[in-house]
Each structure stands twice: as C-alpha cells, then as structure tokens.
Motif scaffolding. Structure first.
Motif, PDB file in Angstrom:
ATOM      1  N   TYR A  88       0.818  -1.226   0.000  1.00 49.71           N
ATOM      2  CA  TYR A  88       0.000   0.000   0.000  1.00 49.71           C
ATOM      3  C   TYR A  88       0.850   1.274   0.000  1.00 49.71           C
ATOM      4  CZ  TYR A  88      -3.635  -3.325   1.356  1.00 49.71           C
ATOM      5  OH  TYR A  88      -4.506  -4.398   1.371  1.00 49.71           O
ATOM      6  N   ASP A  89       2.045   1.171   0.563  1.00 52.31           N
ATOM      7  CA  ASP A  89       2.920   2.337   0.736  1.00 52.31           C
ATOM      8  C   ASP A  89       3.256   2.942  -0.627  1.00 52.31           C
ATOM      9  OD1 ASP A  89       6.214   2.800   2.316  1.00 52.31           O
ATOM     10  OD2 ASP A  89       4.878   4.171   1.271  1.00 52.31           O
ATOM     11  N   GLY A  90       2.694   4.102  -0.904  1.00 50.49           N
ATOM     12  CA  GLY A  90       2.948   4.795  -2.177  1.00 50.49           C
ATOM     13  C   GLY A  90       1.971   4.362  -3.253  1.00 50.49           C
ATOM     14  N   ASP A 122      11.843   6.985  -6.852  1.00 46.78           N
ATOM     15  CA  ASP A 122      12.710   6.757  -5.703  1.00 46.78           C
ATOM     16  C   ASP A 122      12.354   7.621  -4.499  1.00 46.78           C
ATOM     17  OD1 ASP A 122      16.097   5.686  -5.511  1.00 46.78           O
ATOM     18  OD2 ASP A 122      14.727   6.192  -3.907  1.00 46.78           O
ATOM     19  N   GLU A 123      11.103   7.532  -4.049  1.00 43.11           N
ATOM     20  CA  GLU A 123      10.736   8.258  -2.829  1.00 43.11           C
ATOM     21  C   GLU A 123      11.478   7.656  -1.641  1.00 43.11           C
ATOM     22  OE1 GLU A 123       8.965   7.126  -0.069  1.00 43.11           O
ATOM     23  OE2 GLU A 123       8.748   9.076   0.860  1.00 43.11           O
ATOM     24  N   GLU A 124      11.640   6.346  -1.626  1.00 49.61           N
ATOM     25  CA  GLU A 124      12.146   5.677  -0.419  1.00 49.61           C
ATOM     26  C   GLU A 124      13.644   5.861  -0.181  1.00 49.61           C
ATOM     27  OE1 GLU A 124       8.536   3.684   0.981  1.00 49.61           O
ATOM     28  OE2 GLU A 124      10.382   4.528   1.762  1.00 49.61           O
ATOM     29  N   GLY A 125      14.421   5.989  -1.249  1.00 46.45           N
ATOM     30  CA  GLY A 125      15.863   6.120  -1.057  1.00 46.45           C
ATOM     31  C   GLY A 125      16.527   4.781  -0.777  1.00 46.45           C
ATOM     32  N   LEU A 210      16.352  12.916   8.809  1.00 50.70           N
ATOM     33  CA  LEU A 210      17.788  13.198   8.667  1.00 50.70           C
ATOM     34  C   LEU A 210      18.458  11.828   8.622  1.00 50.70           C
ATOM     35  CD1 LEU A 210      20.544  14.641   8.937  1.00 50.70           C
ATOM     36  CD2 LEU A 210      20.157  14.698  11.411  1.00 50.70           C
ATOM     37  N   TRP A 211      19.187  11.529   7.544  1.00 44.54           N
ATOM     38  CA  TRP A 211      19.866  10.237   7.413  1.00 44.54           C
ATOM     39  C   TRP A 211      21.372  10.470   7.518  1.00 44.54           C
ATOM     40  CZ3 TRP A 211      17.241   7.187   2.779  1.00 44.54           C
ATOM     41  CH2 TRP A 211      15.929   6.910   3.126  1.00 44.54           C
ATOM     42  N   LEU A 212      22.000   9.816   8.496  1.00 43.73           N
ATOM     43  CA  LEU A 212      23.453   9.912   8.661  1.00 43.73           C
ATOM     44  C   LEU A 212      24.070   8.540   8.458  1.00 43.73           C
ATOM     45  CD1 LEU A 212      23.590  12.011  11.980  1.00 43.73           C
ATOM     46  CD2 LEU A 212      23.847  12.875   9.622  1.00 43.73           C
ATOM     47  N   ILE A 282      17.133   9.903  11.854  1.00 43.11           N
ATOM     48  CA  ILE A 282      16.693  10.713  13.000  1.00 43.11           C
ATOM     49  C   ILE A 282      15.587  11.653  12.532  1.00 43.11           C
ATOM     50  CG2 ILE A 282      17.428  12.367  14.795  1.00 43.11           C
ATOM     51  CD1 ILE A 282      20.330  11.424  14.293  1.00 43.11           C
ATOM     52  N   ARG A 283      14.456  11.709  13.288  1.00 43.41           N
ATOM     53  CA  ARG A 283      13.365  12.566  12.850  1.00 43.41           C
ATOM     54  C   ARG A 283      12.678  13.260  14.025  1.00 43.41           C
ATOM     55  NH1 ARG A 283      10.532   9.282   7.943  1.00 43.41           N
ATOM     56  NH2 ARG A 283      12.241   7.813   7.609  1.00 43.41           N
ATOM     57  N   ASP A 284      12.077  14.398  13.689  1.00 41.56           N
ATOM     58  CA  ASP A 284      11.129  15.030  14.597  1.00 41.56           C
ATOM     59  C   ASP A 284      10.325  16.038  13.766  1.00 41.56           C
ATOM     60  OD1 ASP A 284      10.755  15.325  17.828  1.00 41.56           O
ATOM     61  OD2 ASP A 284      10.136  17.123  16.708  1.00 41.56           O
ATOM     62  N   GLY A 350       4.902  10.917  10.858  1.00 38.44           N
ATOM     63  CA  GLY A 350       6.275  10.558  11.235  1.00 38.44           C
ATOM     64  C   GLY A 350       7.047  10.134  10.002  1.00 38.44           C
ATOM     65  N   ALA A 351       6.302   9.569   9.035  1.00 37.40           N
ATOM     66  CA  ALA A 351       6.962   9.120   7.797  1.00 37.40           C
ATOM     67  C   ALA A 351       7.177  10.318   6.870  1.00 37.40           C
ATOM     68  CB  ALA A 351       6.095   8.077   7.100  1.00 37.40           C
ATOM     69  N   GLY A 352       8.227  10.246   6.074  1.00 38.51           N
ATOM     70  CA  GLY A 352       8.494  11.303   5.101  1.00 38.51           C
ATOM     71  C   GLY A 352       7.697  11.052   3.828  1.00 38.51           C
ATOM     72  N   HIS A 353       7.446  12.113   3.077  1.00 36.87           N
ATOM     73  CA  HIS A 353       6.677  11.969   1.826  1.00 36.87           C
ATOM     74  C   HIS A 353       7.162  12.992   0.797  1.00 36.87           C
ATOM     75  CE1 HIS A 353       3.907   9.201   3.742  1.00 36.87           C
ATOM     76  NE2 HIS A 353       3.873  10.015   4.781  1.00 36.87           N
ATOM     77  N   SER A 376       3.703  -0.950   8.823  1.00 37.59           N
ATOM     78  CA  SER A 376       4.105  -0.567   7.460  1.00 37.59           C
ATOM     79  C   SER A 376       5.578  -0.898   7.275  1.00 37.59           C
ATOM     80  CB  SER A 376       3.868   0.930   7.247  1.00 37.59           C
ATOM     81  OG  SER A 376       4.234   1.303   5.928  1.00 37.59           O
ATOM     82  N   HIS A 377       6.024  -0.768   5.991  1.00 37.03           N
ATOM     83  CA  HIS A 377       7.402  -1.195   5.670  1.00 37.03           C
ATOM     84  C   HIS A 377       7.571  -2.652   6.079  1.00 37.03           C
ATOM     85  CE1 HIS A 377       9.430   3.006   5.188  1.00 37.03           C
ATOM     86  NE2 HIS A 377       8.387   2.830   4.406  1.00 37.03           N
ATOM     87  N   ASN A 378       6.509  -3.426   5.749  1.00 37.73           N
ATOM     88  CA  ASN A 378       6.410  -4.810   6.195  1.00 37.73           C
ATOM     89  C   ASN A 378       5.325  -5.476   5.350  1.00 37.73           C
ATOM     90  OD1 ASN A 378       5.275  -7.060   7.659  1.00 37.73           O
ATOM     91  ND2 ASN A 378       6.407  -6.352   9.454  1.00 37.73           N
TER      92      ASN A 378
HETATM   93  O1  HGY Z   1      11.281   7.033   5.130  1.00 43.04           O
HETATM   94  C1  HGY Z   1      10.114   7.417   5.049  1.00 43.04           C
HETATM   95  O2  HGY Z   1       9.606   8.029   5.958  1.00 43.04           O
HETATM   96  C2  HGY Z   1       9.301   7.131   3.837  1.00 43.04           C
HETATM   97  O3  HGY Z   1       8.789   5.834   3.938  1.00 43.04           O
HETATM   98  N1  HGY Z   1      10.079   7.291   2.659  1.00 43.04           N
END
Ligand code: HGY
Ligand code: MN
Ligand code: MN
Length: 405
Positions: A88-90, A122-125, A210-212, A282-284, A350-353, A376-378
């Motif tokens: 369902y995601d996307g 490539d929304e997910e990266g 933020l992805w490190l 890391i997110r907020d 909480g999820a990015g879009h 989700s992501h599952n």
């Molecule tokens: O990482 C996310 O929050 C989204 O699933 N791309």
C-alpha cells in the motif's frame, strides 16, 4: 462516487510486480521491476484518458487538460518500495489519484484546472541512500552532484538514469512550474487513526528525516589472542553508540532514531571487527529538536570513539526539513471527511513523503488511510477496501472543491 473494485484490483495487480515470497514488495528505482510497475500504472493512466510521459529522471506523469489555463493541481505518490515493503505504501496514493480522475471522466465532469498525477521516482531512497529523487527533480532542487550518489554496486544515480534510457542532461526540464497545490493520499503507517477508530485522517505536517552514515574504524585482530583491554573493537563501540542513541531519542516525545542498516568488516566469527558502518535515521516534526538529538548522538559517538582509540566518520546522506501542510487545504480535507460522515482526526506524519520537497514552492496537503495495527514497511501492511474507498471519496471531493477555488 469512485469504483473501489477497480481501485483494489489495480492495487492487487501492481503488488504482484516485485512480489517477495513473504508477500511483500521489492521495487527499487531504475530496476526492471520498477519499470514493469511503471508500465502497468501508465496503462491505468491511459485508460483514465490521461496523457502520459516520463520526465528526465523517470517520473511517470499523467496529465489532464483543464477547461482553463489555470495553475496545475498536482496529485501523486510513489511506486518504489523499501526492502520487502508493503503493497500500500505509495502505490495506494498513485492508484487512488488515477481512480479519482477516471471517475471524473466517467461522470463527464471536466475540471477548470489542469491536473497532473505523478509516480515520483525513488521516494524511499532504498537503492542510493538518498530519497525523493523524483520530487526533488519536479521541485527543481535535484543537482548534478546529487546524481553522483552510488548504490551498493557503485552504480551512480546518473548512470542508472542513463541505463534506464533517460537523458540526465535534461534535468532542469523536470521542474514543474505554475502549480496550485499538491495533494497526496497515503497510508498512515502508524497507530493514531486506529486508536481513534478513524478510517481517514487529515495530515497537519510531515516530520523531517535526517539520514546519517556512521563509520567506525578500529583494528581487526585475532579474537582468541587479543586481551580484552587491548582491543579496538569497532562493533562494541558501535553498539554503545546505538544503545545511547535510543536513550537520547526516547527523552523527546516526538523524536525517533533508527539504525536500519549495519555492516561489519571483516565479519568473521574469530576476528575482532575492524570496521562497522551503519545508518541512523533521525526525525522530529520540530527541526530544532531533531538537530539537538543529532548533536547529542554525534557528541556521544565522538567521546566513545576517542576513549576506545577508534576513528569515527559521520556522513550526511540526506537532511529533509519538516514541512507543515497548508491550513486552507486541511480545512477542505476536513470538510470532505465530515461530508462522508466520518469523524475528523488531524495528525502529523512521522513518515516522510514527496510533498516535503515542495516546501516554500506551493501548498501541500495529505489524506491518511488507517493502517491495520499501524504496521508498514512490512508485508503485513494492510488497509481495508472500506477505508480506501472513504479516502478516495475524500480526495474526489477535495479536488472538486480546490478546482472551484
Ligand atoms: O522514510 C520514510 O519516511 C518514507 O517511507 N520514505
Ligand atoms: Mn515508505
Ligand atoms: Mn511512502
């Protein structure tokens, strides 16, 4: 108002492409699975009488002319996935947007505004550790330097675009001007709607990911012959940092910190790990808090590395600012939710879009669909046909109201 059987059968058909044996989905950008998925969605767009094209980075765009030459109403989402993701995601967002336009056509309702439905690349990266490639291109913020990011086989985004048969040099041609707004339907991927027993929700804002990438370099030595007090064990160092990161993030009500990927070298049973590389997501919803969490984690990491004579390197993979959803369009969404007799639940994401890439360019809004158990992501990701139908009707109504403004 919409044809839920058509929508759910499209969702099922799309989920077969890149299907894993656990019933999940593997669909990474610029791969054959994703190409097949795009071609199927292209067919759905054409059946809905949209004019379909691929742009310079491979976004699949279905366009509908308006009665007048007004700013564009953008709809969309993504069809790429995380590893073994849900169906369902996307995908739900794209297919719902197409279904709304298909239903408008069947009802012979012609909109004043032109509309574009975009399956963003490539929304997910997942493949390049750098997400939202397609929406960055549409926002005009994707740079040549961004295209140098490489996947685990060392293939750059630029090479992947070329091998996919697109011309990277037309990068700037992907930017879309004169946009009125962007509205996306997406599964919630959390438990808020379920806890409120609500089928759909109105999104107030999107937390910024933020992805490190952390690299700890110690010394690979013999596991049996090296005394405990004479080691530079990169994995023990990483474990201390990762455990502390969880503690730090837990001090804040809306912050999250996640280690999703980790590799150990040389990865032998009887070898002290010399190098460990891991990612930290890391997110907020508040970027000052996110920055504070980042600072505390990296300071702890530096202290731990120094104390253990291990070298630490921290690379930033992506830093996306949190984005508020437009108040005015939120009111339209909430009004549409009330019109179908549903209670209005407003919630942050909480999820990015993809809509985050349009910050400061044009207003965005999102409509959430309840996720069963918030998963989700599952492969267990699930949203019911009843809830999906409600969200599609809310989008249908929202588009009509925005079109009349
Ligand atoms: O990482 C996310 O929050 C989204 O699933 N791309
Ligand atoms: Mn996702
Ligand atoms: Mn998504």
């Amino acid at each position: 108002m919409i044809n839920i059987h058509r929508l759910t059968s499209h969702l099922q058909e799309l989920s077969e492409i890149g299907r894993t044996n656990e019933g999940g989905v593997n669909r990474y950008s610029y791969t054959n699975e994703e190409r097949l998925a795009n071609e199927l969605v292209k067919k759905y767009m054409e059946t809905a009488d949209l004019t379909v094209e691929y742009d310079a980075v491979g976004n699949l765009i279905g366009s509908l002319k308006g009665k007048e030459n007004l700013p564009i109403i953008l709809l969309g989402s993504h069809i790429d996935s995380v590893p073994n993701g849900g169906k369902y995601d996307g995908s739900l967002g794209i297919l719902t947007a197409i279904e709304v336009l298909h239903s408008l056509k069947e009802k012979e309702i012609r909109l004043n505004h032109p509309v574009k439905v975009i399956a963003f690349k490539d929304e997910e990266g997942t493949r390049f550790g750098f997400g939202m490639i397609g929406s960055r291109a549409v926002a005009g913020t994707l740079t040549d330097e961004d295209l140098n990011r490489v996947d685990q086989q060392g293939v750059s985004i630029e090479q992947a675009i070329k091998e996919y048969g697109l011309e990277k040099y037309r990068l700037q041609s992907a930017k879309i001007e004169n946009v009125k707004c962007y509205v996306e339907v997406h599964i919630e991927q959390g438990k808020v709607l379920e806890n409120h027993d609500a089928a759909v929700g109105c999104v107030t804002g999107i937390a910024g990911p933020l992805w490190l990438q952390f690299t700890l370099t110690g010394l690979s030595e013999h596991a049996g012959a090296t005394p405990m007090d004479q080691r530079q064990d990169a994995l023990v160092g990483a474990s201390l940092i990762i455990a502390e990161a969880e503690k730090i993030a837990s001090e804040y009500p809306t912050a999250v910190a996640t280690v999703g990927k980790l590799s150990v070298k040389p990865n032998g049973v009887n070898v002290i790990p010399g190098e460990v590389i891991w990612t930290m997501d890391i997110r907020d919803i508040d970027d000052d808090i996110r920055d504070e969490v980042e600072r505390k984690i990296t300071q702890f990491a530096e202290k731990t590395a120094a104390a253990r004579h291990i070298h630490l390197k921290v690379n930033e993979l992506q830093r996306v600012a949190p984005v508020p959803c437009d108040e005015g369009i939120q009111d339209v969404v909430k009004g549409s939710i009330r019109e179908i007799g549903e209670s209005v639940v407003s919630l942050s994401s909480g999820a990015g879009h993809d809509g985050m890439q349009f910050k400061d360019r044009f207003p965005i809004a999102m409509i959430f669909v309840r996720s069963k158990d918030g998963i989700s992501h599952n492969p267990k990701e699930f949203s019911s046909a009843q809830d999906i139908e409600k969200a599609a009707i809310v989008l249908f109504k929202t588009v009509l109201i925005l079109d009349a403004k």
